[in-house]
Structures are given as structure tokens and as C-alpha cells.
Enzyme design. Structure first.
Site, PDB file in Angstrom:
ATOM      1  N   GLN A 251     -39.110-109.259 100.007  1.00 11.20           N
ATOM      2  CA  GLN A 251     -39.629-110.405 100.762  1.00 11.20           C
ATOM      3  C   GLN A 251     -41.079-110.200 101.188  1.00 11.20           C
ATOM      4  O   GLN A 251     -41.609-111.020 101.946  1.00 11.20           O
ATOM      5  CB  GLN A 251     -38.763-110.659 102.003  1.00 11.20           C
ATOM      6  CG  GLN A 251     -37.339-111.037 101.696  1.00 11.20           C
ATOM      7  CD  GLN A 251     -37.217-112.386 100.998  1.00 11.20           C
ATOM      8  OE1 GLN A 251     -38.134-113.208 101.017  1.00 11.20           O
ATOM      9  NE2 GLN A 251     -36.082-112.625 100.368  1.00 11.20           N
TER      10      GLN A 251
ATOM     11  N   ASP B 157     -37.782-101.652 100.663  1.00  9.10           N
ATOM     12  CA  ASP B 157     -37.354-102.837  99.915  1.00  9.10           C
ATOM     13  C   ASP B 157     -38.393-103.923 100.181  1.00  9.10           C
ATOM     14  O   ASP B 157     -38.442-104.518 101.254  1.00  9.10           O
ATOM     15  CB  ASP B 157     -35.961-103.248 100.403  1.00  9.10           C
ATOM     16  CG  ASP B 157     -35.499-104.582  99.830  1.00  9.10           C
ATOM     17  OD1 ASP B 157     -36.295-105.246  99.137  1.00  9.10           O
ATOM     18  OD2 ASP B 157     -34.343-104.962 100.087  1.00  9.10           O
TER      19      ASP B 157
ATOM     20  N   HIS C   6     -30.671-106.077 103.509  1.00  9.82           N
ATOM     21  CA  HIS C   6     -29.944-106.906 102.545  1.00  9.82           C
ATOM     22  C   HIS C   6     -28.832-106.036 101.945  1.00  9.82           C
ATOM     23  O   HIS C   6     -28.985-104.812 101.846  1.00  9.82           O
ATOM     24  CB  HIS C   6     -30.931-107.332 101.451  1.00  9.82           C
ATOM     25  CG  HIS C   6     -30.411-108.342 100.477  1.00  9.82           C
ATOM     26  ND1 HIS C   6     -29.597-108.008  99.426  1.00  9.82           N
ATOM     27  CD2 HIS C   6     -30.611-109.676 100.390  1.00  9.82           C
ATOM     28  CE1 HIS C   6     -29.315-109.100  98.721  1.00  9.82           C
ATOM     29  NE2 HIS C   6     -29.920-110.131  99.292  1.00  9.82           N
TER      30      HIS C   6
ATOM     31  N   LYS D 298     -39.233-113.776  93.199  1.00 15.71           N
ATOM     32  CA  LYS D 298     -39.599-114.203  94.548  1.00 15.71           C
ATOM     33  C   LYS D 298     -41.115-114.249  94.700  1.00 15.71           C
ATOM     34  O   LYS D 298     -41.635-114.483  95.782  1.00 15.71           O
ATOM     35  CB  LYS D 298     -38.998-113.256  95.582  1.00 15.71           C
ATOM     36  CG  LYS D 298     -37.463-113.313  95.646  1.00 15.71           C
ATOM     37  CD  LYS D 298     -36.953-112.371  96.718  1.00 15.71           C
ATOM     38  CE  LYS D 298     -35.481-112.047  96.584  1.00 15.71           C
ATOM     39  NZ  LYS D 298     -34.580-113.139  96.887  1.00 15.71           N
TER      40      LYS D 298
ATOM     41  N   CYS E 122     -26.648-112.534 102.487  1.00 19.17           N
ATOM     42  CA  CYS E 122     -26.418-111.151 102.050  1.00 19.17           C
ATOM     43  C   CYS E 122     -26.860-110.135 103.106  1.00 19.17           C
ATOM     44  O   CYS E 122     -27.352-109.046 102.771  1.00 19.17           O
ATOM     45  CB  CYS E 122     -27.089-110.846 100.708  1.00 19.17           C
ATOM     46  SG  CYS E 122     -26.432-111.811  99.362  1.00 19.17           S
TER      47      CYS E 122
HETATM   48  N1  7TS Z   1     -33.710-107.261  99.259  1.00 27.25           N
HETATM   49  C1  7TS Z   1     -34.096-108.306 100.012  1.00 27.25           C
HETATM   50  C2  7TS Z   1     -34.818-108.076 101.303  1.00 27.25           C
HETATM   51  C3  7TS Z   1     -33.833-109.610  99.556  1.00 27.25           C
HETATM   52  O1  7TS Z   1     -34.225-110.651 100.287  1.00 27.25           O
HETATM   53  C4  7TS Z   1     -33.161-109.795  98.323  1.00 27.25           C
HETATM   54  C5  7TS Z   1     -32.769-111.157  97.837  1.00 27.25           C
HETATM   55  C6  7TS Z   1     -32.804-108.666  97.583  1.00 27.25           C
HETATM   56  C7  7TS Z   1     -33.085-107.420  98.094  1.00 27.25           C
HETATM   57  C8  7TS Z   1     -32.166-108.777  96.242  1.00 27.25           C
HETATM   58  O2  7TS Z   1     -33.074-109.302  95.335  1.00 27.25           O
HETATM   59  P1  7TS Z   1     -32.640-109.640  93.826  1.00 27.25           P
HETATM   60  O3  7TS Z   1     -33.834-110.324  93.258  1.00 27.25           O
HETATM   61  O4  7TS Z   1     -32.323-108.361  93.167  1.00 27.25           O
HETATM   62  O5  7TS Z   1     -31.445-110.534  93.930  1.00 27.25           O
HETATM   63  N2  7TS Z   1     -32.636-112.109  98.841  1.00 27.25           N
HETATM   64  C9  7TS Z   1     -32.111-113.348  98.727  1.00 27.25           C
HETATM   65  C10 7TS Z   1     -32.086-114.255  99.773  1.00 27.25           C
HETATM   66  O6  7TS Z   1     -32.555-114.042 100.889  1.00 27.25           O
HETATM   67  N3  7TS Z   1     -31.495-115.387  99.368  1.00 27.25           N
HETATM   68  O7  7TS Z   1     -31.147-115.255  98.085  1.00 27.25           O
HETATM   69  C11 7TS Z   1     -31.517-113.982  97.672  1.00 27.25           C
END
Ligand code: 7TS
Length: 402
Positions: free
Chosen positions: A199, A196, A119, A222, A360
Site C-alpha cells: 500500500q 510489506d 494483511h 496496486k 484481509c
Molecule cells: N499486503 C497488503 C498491505 C495489502 O494491502 C495487500 C492486498 C496484500 C499484502 C496482498 O497483495 P496481493 O497483490 O498479493 O493480493 N490488499 C488488498 C486490499 O486491501 N483489498 O484487496 C486487496
């Protein structure tokens, strides 16, 4: 229907006069009533600033906050609660590690290994942290079906490799990466590894000691918790060596105009007033997951993924991206030459919420030479009936797309 779905009030929402089919769970999950109630209860009965007040409410709010730190510790199998740092989410967690790690450990000529399926939140923070140094990012390639090439990974290490950054589960391809094996390899080369887990945490069992990672980052939103809270786990010995990230209240022991000494772990990394209510909500979400059973959640999601993957085959022109054998409940696809955004917009009009675009992860799109994908992602409250509605909607719009 089991007892999980009725706990989520938003799922009875109608869009355009149709029942909402919410399949955008990789972006954010919906929240069970008990998490919403926990937020309301916090502001109704407990609100005070933590760690600093001499009064009753401040002490109670602090206790509620610190209780969640221990819940998170147990949830991810960390050695101690001092290794759990609250942040705003995965993005802030990775930025924290990147900035402080680069400051403390990286010099010109060093190298960082990242995977080709990261990401942007696990690419850009490293670039930013190294913008005044010549530190090279080396990239692990992946196969057509979305599996990291571990042989290529091994070959990327040099005596300048300082850190590996890899996602536990890809948000676009769904691949579950062999992070424990990758951690062993990193350590054999004297490098650290950040995973990371954005997910992964709500879908598969995470045990940071079993993985053997140095850092593990994730977001509350999430995993059925409120937005605005996340976690950075770091091994204690390593956290002790890192400088603070932000300066301000709570992260200090003593301040004078000449010199400041910093607080103990984990407070050294928690400057300013945190989102206490959201942390309390995270604790409630962890209770929800534990009481529902992570194994059960994983089994439900796995069933939905298999069911949807088989059913989507019936739609003419569908191509799936990410077909690794070891996969979480993410289904990325395109329909013929249709732009993913058009597919998403038409599905929306039929009540089906999916995500479209590059998610992303632009390097993944470049790898397949596509502008983006349509992505359906499942959570514990989704049902086979919803998958049927989703596939029926796709069948209906498919002729409009070619
Ligand atoms: N890393 C991964 C693997 C992610 O899927 C996401 C967000 C992030 C980092 C960032 O997370 P945040 O909570 O700091 O924003 N992924 C997604 C997505 O797949 N669709 O919207 C956000």
C-alpha cells in the site's frame, strides 16, 4: 480536471446508468491507456520467451524485461538490479521470503515479530513456513487511532527474535508506519526486517536503503500496472544465503540426476517463464508515476483524504477507523450499527465502488470488535467531485440504515 484522469479509459464507465465513482484503489488501481498499450504492443511486436532463445525476438524481449528490473531498482533505491526479484505479487513475494528464510534461519524456539495490523498475506506465510517448527509469532499492539505502540515493540524482542514483518502502510487503517525507526530497532537486536510495501509504493516515496530494510515486497496492480506481477526486494548478501524457493527452468546452472547447482541472483528465485508482458507493463506504470510525479500524486491523495474525512463528519452515525496523524489515502468507517456489507451494496447502486468487510485484516476487526468496515481509498485520478458524490450517496442511504 487535470491531465491525469483522462488517461484512464475505464473511468468513463457507467454503472446502473450513473457515472462510476471508483474508490477501491487499495484493492487495485485502474490502468492508464499507456500501460494497456504497452501490453498490446508487447504481444503485437515483441513476444518471445526470455533468457533462452538465440533469436532476435527473444533477445529483444529479454532486454525489455531486464530494463524493467533496472527501473524498479531505481524506483525503490536498491543498490543493485540483482536485488530485484519478479514475482506474481506481494503475497508470493512474502511467501518466498517466509519459506526460504524459515528453511535457512529458523529453528525451534525462535520468534518472529509481526504487527497487529498486518494483511493476512503477512501473517499466514509465516505460519505456513513455520508449521513444522515451534516458532512463535509475537504481535505489536496498536492504539485506538491506529498507531503501532513502539514501546511495546521494543519490549517484544528477545534473544530468539529472528525477524520483524510489518506493513509500510496499513490497507485498512491507512497508517504510515515508522519503518526506518523499526528497522534500526530490529537490527540493534540482530533481527532482520521485512516491509510489506503493497500500500506504499504508489503513494509515498520508497527508498529501501533509507528505510534500511532487509526485504521489501509489493504488487504491480496496486501501482497502475497489470495484475500478475510483483517484486521481492532483498539485500544481496541475504539473498545469496537463502535457498531457492521453486525449482524449474531459469533458476539453475547445471542439472543432473545427482546434483543441481543454482543460478546467480536474481534468477535463482525466478523459476519458470515469468509474466513478461506484465513486467513490461510495470515498467510503463513506473514511467507514468515518475512523469506524473510521486510528490504530486501524494499531494492530490492527501487533499482528497482530508476533504473526505471532513465531509464524512456530516453523515449521522459515522465512525472512522484509523485516524493516525501520518496517514495514506484510506478512509475506513462504519455507519451506526449498519453492517458494512449493506452500506457497500447501497453505495454500489448509486455508482460508488468501495470495499467492505475485513479487508484481509481480521485481527484489526477483532481489535475493534467489529465485523468489518466500509473502505474508500483514493488514487491520483480521483477528484473532489467524486468525493462529493460519495458523501451525497452516503447521506442518501444513511436514513435507510438506522
Ligand atoms: N499486503 C497488503 C498491505 C495489502 O494491502 C495487500 C492486498 C496484500 C499484502 C496482498 O497483495 P496481493 O497483490 O498479493 O493480493 N490488499 C488488498 C486490499 O486491501 N483489498 O484487496 C486487496
Amino acid at each position: 480536471m487535470n491531465e491525469i484522469r483522462p488517461q484512464f479509459p475505464i473511468l468513463t464507465t457507467q454503472v446502473y446508468g450513473r457515472p462510476l465513482v471508483y474508490l477501491d484503489n487499495a484493492a487495485t488501481t485502474q490502468k492508464p491507456q499507456r500501460v494497456i498499450d504497452a501490453l498490446c504492443r508487447y504481444y503485437t511486436t515483441l513476444n518471445a520467451n526470455i533468457h533462452r532463445g538465440a533469436h532476435r525476438l527473444a533477445a529483444d524481449a529479454t532486454e525489455a524485461f531486464e530494463l524493467v528490473r533496472r527501473k524498479v531498482q531505481t524506483y525503490i533505491g536498491a543498490e543493485s538490479a540483482e536485488e530485484i526479484v519478479f514475482t506474481r505479487g506481494t503475497t508470493e513475494s512474502i511467501n518466498l521470503v517466509a519459506a526460504t528464510f524459515a528453511d535457512r534461519f529458523l529453528t525451534d524456539g525462535d520468534e518472529i515479530i509481526v504487527s497487529g495490523m498486518e494483511h493476512h498475506s503477512d501473517i499466514v506465510p509465516w505460519q505456513l513456513a513455520c508449521r513444522n517448527k515451534s516458532v512463535k509469532l509475537r504481535v505489536i499492539p496498536f492504539s485506538d487511532d491506529g498507531q503501532l505502540d513502539l514501546e511495546a515493540y521494543r519490549a517484544l524482542f528477545t534473544d530468539r527474535t529472528k525477524l520483524v514483518a510489518v506493513c509500510h502502510v496499513s490497507n485498512t487503517l491507512g497508517t504510515i508506519n515508522p519503518v526506518a525507526e523499526m528497522a534500526k530497532e530490529a537490527h540493534a537486536h540482530g533481527a532482520k526486517i521485512l516491509v510489506d510495501g503493497a500500500q506504499a509504493v504508489a503513494h509515498i516515496k520508497v527508498d529501501v536503503k533509507q528505510i534500511g530494510c532487509d526485504f521489501y515486497c509489493f504488487s504491480g496492480h496496486k501501482m497502475y500496472a497489470p495484475m500478475g506481477v510483483g517484486v521481492m526486494y532483498g539485500r544481496k548478501e541475504l539473498l545469496a544465503e537463502l535457498p531457492p524457493y521453486q525449482g524449474g527452468g531459469e533458476m539453475i546452472k547445471d542439472v543432473s540426476f545427482e546434483r543441481t547447482t543454482f543460478n546467480d541472483l536474481p534468477f535463482k528465485f525466478e523459476a519458470g517463464t515469468p509474466s513478461v508482458a506484465d513486467v513490461v507493463g510495470l515498467g510503463e506504470a513506473i514511467d507514468f508515476i515518475n512523469e506524473t510525479g510521486l510528490d504530486r500524486i501524494a499531494a492530490i491523495e492527501d487533499d482528497l483524504l482530508r476533504y473526505a474525512t471532513a465531509a464524512i463528519d456530516s453523515v449521522k452515525g459515522v465512525k472512522i477507523y484509523g485516524t493516525a496523524p501520518h496517514k495514506a489515502a484510506v478512509l475506513s468507517f462504519n455507519v451506526g450499527k449498519a453492517h458494512p456489507y449493506d452500506v457497500g451494496t447501497l453505495l454500489d447502486k448509486l455508482g460508488v465502488a468501495v470495499r467492505t468487510g475485513h479487508h484481509c485484516t481480521q485481527p484489526i476487526m477483532d481489535r475493534y470488535s467489529i465485523p468489518g468496515t466500509v473502505r474508500a481509498s483514493f488514487a491520483a485520478y480521483n477528484t473532489r467531485e467524486e468525493v462529493d458524490l460519495f458523501i451525497a450517496a452516503l447521506q442518501r442511504i444513511a436514513p435507510m440504515l438506522s
